[in-house]
Enzyme design. Structure first.
Site, mmCIF file in Angstrom:
data_model
loop_
_atom_site.group_PDB
_atom_site.id
_atom_site.type_symbol
_atom_site.label_atom_id
_atom_site.label_comp_id
_atom_site.label_asym_id
_atom_site.label_seq_id
_atom_site.Cartn_x
_atom_site.Cartn_y
_atom_site.Cartn_z
ATOM 1 N N ASP A 1 0.753 -1.271 -0.086
ATOM 2 C CA ASP A 1 -0.047 0.121 0.012
ATOM 3 C C ASP A 1 1.011 1.249 -0.066
ATOM 4 O O ASP A 1 2.229 1.001 0.047
ATOM 5 C CB ASP A 1 -0.950 -0.088 1.213
ATOM 6 C CG ASP A 1 -2.227 1.008 0.815
ATOM 7 O OD1 ASP A 1 -2.254 1.610 -0.037
ATOM 8 O OD2 ASP A 1 -3.212 0.620 1.582
HETATM 9 C C1 BGC Z 1 -5.022 3.449 -0.198
HETATM 10 C C2 BGC Z 1 -5.297 2.199 -1.149
HETATM 11 C C3 BGC Z 1 -5.009 3.024 -2.753
HETATM 12 C C4 BGC Z 1 -3.720 3.706 -2.716
HETATM 13 C C5 BGC Z 1 -3.524 4.185 -4.025
HETATM 14 C C6 BGC Z 1 -3.859 4.057 -0.267
HETATM 15 O O1 BGC Z 1 -3.561 5.167 0.487
HETATM 16 O O2 BGC Z 1 -4.954 2.460 0.978
HETATM 17 O O3 BGC Z 1 -6.512 1.803 -1.259
HETATM 18 O O4 BGC Z 1 -5.243 1.972 -3.642
HETATM 19 O O5 BGC Z 1 -3.703 4.757 -1.639
HETATM 20 O O6 BGC Z 1 -4.528 5.538 -4.269
#
Ligand code: BGC
Length: 698
Positions: free
Chosen positions: A269
């Site tokens: 993530d």
């Molecule tokens: C979120 C993810 C997301 C990523 C890119 C993160 O902060 O938890 O779900 O895909 O950002 O946007």
């Protein structure tokens, strides 16, 4: 074609690797074959050759995103153009083309709304539609679906996931992934694992025993891998049992890549999703997103020099990253950015269809459907607000949003619609009294719930914010016929429930939502949504939600399983939803009453009759109990569901299948399928189960 290409690469490279030199058929693991399809052998041979040709630097470069921000509208992971490897181009997300790109996309109803359709075939079409828009934005990895268990509805990202139940979540997630991947887009199931709180998401350690982990928090991820062949998995921000999810050997290497045979890549993530270098690489994290910090070339090289990372481990990560690109044909059929195709108008109809199917009629004492006559008063701060969900990573730039008020006005026909804005004055109160019916649009917005860190985070409570309870009560004091339309991710406490005639849960219904709300209110559409989570009377009825502590315990109990175990009645049970028609369910017919082992399945047929005057859709639900289990089981667990659409007076059969392996529990010896008696309970919600049919596993 692939085979020919692989041989050519071998000849040109003149590498003499085993696969090239002998040209013998390559042994491909069954899970790789399932992931890649008929190209598997050729792709693996080509990867063998590429790994021989590529420098260490090239391999390391593929293990991290290229920049913290989007590049050309996507998050990019470098490829190796000199080797014909295109790289990866990622975008969210769970309700449509991400607003992180500069392009407009179709804003679908959120995940919990789509969960309420209980319609995996519809969800498959949504996955495919999102993938088509993503490709037109130049992306080939869709950062969705979110398939975290909804442990508690205060979770800020409730709207992104499908609901509280393991089986339902698995069905919907598998369908979405298959739909998206049918468009040659790599889906990314997230967030692995046990990620169900947002305010503390970067730091919280989730303590969970192996049984709860295996039976509650992981089964839908396993299905994403083994049934849907998901292309990638995103590791979560949180820790599980002391290990950061990006460094959890247990989760990544042992379970995901080992037991389940996952053949794709794992990316971290985003913001603080990778914490260290060698522990993450060795545990099985393949790509740091969105940019190389711990996976920066220098740090990876230093770890290799120190002997903390083996070169084979780098090759394994590189193999997975290459495999995804080649198996999804990104080298020969790349996603080409074509803004002129966005948003795709053909998808707006799908957004409306899904919103209509999501409308969930919780209560109806005769208030609905509305007539197209007389005067209809519309009240509530959300009536005229564009309300399609969180402003975090799931946000979409919709080309337009139809509000509830606009939808009602457009559909009202002969009825006169008056919109009363707050605060209500004496004249408004008189208008309420004079109206034939009043629709109050209330609920939650992006100010109340969303992603932690970048948007609103977790909900403060389950109560309606901003004095909306008082508004509904004031309206109910002046009108006999009050219909409450609720918008938001999930359950809201409703102390006024008995004072209103009807309650329609509209969720965050997407850009076409206002039309769908109006269609349900006027009866143009017969509501068929079913709650994908329990709707409690009070927050105290649920397990605690702690979004402050840095350690929380996720036990075996939440949702309807918790409520039933503690003998507490919900306001509306899991699976509940009313209709404008009446359905009758016949007694379940079991194909066989004795199952023989893990690979067997219980097959049940249920006849459904539409005994009312409207066409409608019924969702038949099958729950299983194990009365004499050696371990404590939930009073009942959803194990299958199916739907049928019926004309008035018509009957149809719903066929339900419960794989025997889904009846196993996780014990000392791993998955254990008890040879004992089971009961299939069939009905239309977790609490409305009129039919029970015993069966056995021998
Ligand atoms: C979120 C993810 C997301 C990523 C890119 C993160 O902060 O938890 O779900 O895909 O950002 O946007």
């Amino acid at each position: 074609m692939r085979v020919a290409a692989a041989r050519l690469v071998c000849l040109v490279a003149l590498l003499g690797s085993a696969a090239c030199a002998s040209d013998a058929p390559r042994e491909v693991a069954p899970s790789v074959a399932a992931y890649c399809g008929e190209d598997a052998e050729a792709v693996e041979a080509r990867i063998d050759a590429l790994l021989g040709e590529m420098t260490l630097d090239t391999k390391l470069r593929m293990m991290a995103g290229s920049r913290p921000g989007v590049v050309g509208g996507v998050w990019e992971v470098p490829g190796a153009p000199e080797h014909g490897v295109p790289g990866l181009h990622m975008l969210d997300g769970p309700r449509g083309l991400s607003a992180f790109t500069d392009l407009e996309g179709t804003a679908f109803p959120v995940g919990s709304a789509r969960g309420a359709t209980w319609d995996p075939e519809l969800e498959r079409r949504v996955g495919a539609a999102m993938a088509r828009e993503l490709r037109a934005a130049g992306a080939d990895v869709l950062l969705a679906p979110t398939i975290n268990i909804l442990r508690h509805p205060r979770w800020g990202r409730t709207q992104e996931t499908y609901g509280e139940d393991v089986h339902h979540l698995g069905e919907m997630g598998v369908a979405f992934i298959e739909g998206a991947q049918s468009e040659r887009v790599i889906a990314s199931a997230k967030h692995y694992a046990a990620n169900s709180i947002d305010d503390t998401r970067f730091d919280v350690n989730v303590v969970v025993d192996e049984r709860a982990l295996r039976e509650i928090y992981l089964p839908h991820f396993r299905r994403a891998v083994t049934e849907a062949q998901v292309g990638s998995i995103m590791s979560a921000y949180n820790f599980v049992n002391g290990d950061h999810c990006s460094e959890s050997t247990h989760l990544l290497r042992d379970i995901l890549k080992g037991e389940w045979g996952f053949a794709g890549f794992v990316e971290s993530d985003w913001l603080l999703g990778t914490r260290r270098t060698a522990p993450a690489v060795n545990a099985g994290l393949d790509i740091e997103m969105p940019a190389g910090n711990h996976f920066a070339r220098g740090r990876l090289l230093a770890a290799i020099d120190e002997g903390a990372i083996e070169l084979e481990t780098i090759d394994e990560a590189a193999r997975r990253i290459l495999r995804a690109q080649l198996c999804f044909d990104l080298d020969t059929d790349p996603a080409l950015r074509d803004p002129a195709r966005l948003p795709m108008e053909a998808h707006h109809g799908l957004a409306r269809e899904v919103a209509e199917r999501a409308m969930t009629l919780l209560r109806n004492e005769g208030g609905l459907p509305l007539e197209r006559a007389g005067t209809l008063a519309v009240v509530g701060e959300l009536a005229a607000r564009e309300n399609i969900g969180d402003l975090g990573s799931s946000n979409v730039r919709a080309p337009y949003v139809v509000t509830a008020l606009e939808g009602i006005e457009a559909a009202a026909g002969g009825a006169t619609v008056v919109h009363l804005s707050e605060p209500l004055d004496a004249e408004d109160e008189a208008a309420l009294e004079a109206a034939d019916a009043v629709v109050v649009v209330a609920g939650l917005t992006e100010d109340d719930e969303g992603e932690g860190g970048i948007a609103s985070g977790d909900r403060e409570s389950l109560a309606l914010p901003r004095g909306q309870d008082a508004l509904i009560e004031a309206v109910a004091a002046r009108s006999e016929r009050v219909v409450v339309v609720l918008e938001g991710s999930g359950p809201m406490l409703a102390p006024w429930l008995e004072e209103v005639e009807a309650v329609l849960m509209a969720w965050y219904p997407g850009m076409e939502g206002g039309h769908a709300i109006a269609a349900a209110l006027f009866g143009d559409v017969n509501p068929s949504g079913r709650l994908p989570m329990s709707w409690p009377v009070a927050e105290a009825d649920l397990p605690p939600f702690d979004n402050e502590s840095l350690e929380v315990v996720y036990d075996y109990w939440h949702g309807y399983r918790h409520l039933e175990r503690s003998g507490v009645a919900p306001a509306f049970p899991f699976g509940h939803g009313l209709s404008y028609t009446r359905f009758e369910l016949g007694a379940p017919r079991l194909e066989r009453e004795v199952l023989s082992g893990m690979d067997d399945a219980l097959v049940v047929e249920v006849e459904v009759t539409n005994g009312g005057e409207r066409e409608g859709v019924e969702t038949v639900q099958l729950y299983v109990s194990v009365p004499e289990s050696a371990v404590e089981r939930a009073p009942r667990d959803l194990r299958a569901f199916g739907q049928v659409r019926l004309e008035p007076g018509a009957s149809g059969t719903v066929r339900l299948e419960v794989p025997a392996r889904s009846l196993a529990y996780w014990g000392e010896a791993g998955w254990t399928l008890e040879r004992t008696g089971y009961v299939a309970h069939v009905g239309t919600s977790a609490l409305d189960l009129p039919h029970a049919a015993p069966f056995r596993v021998e």
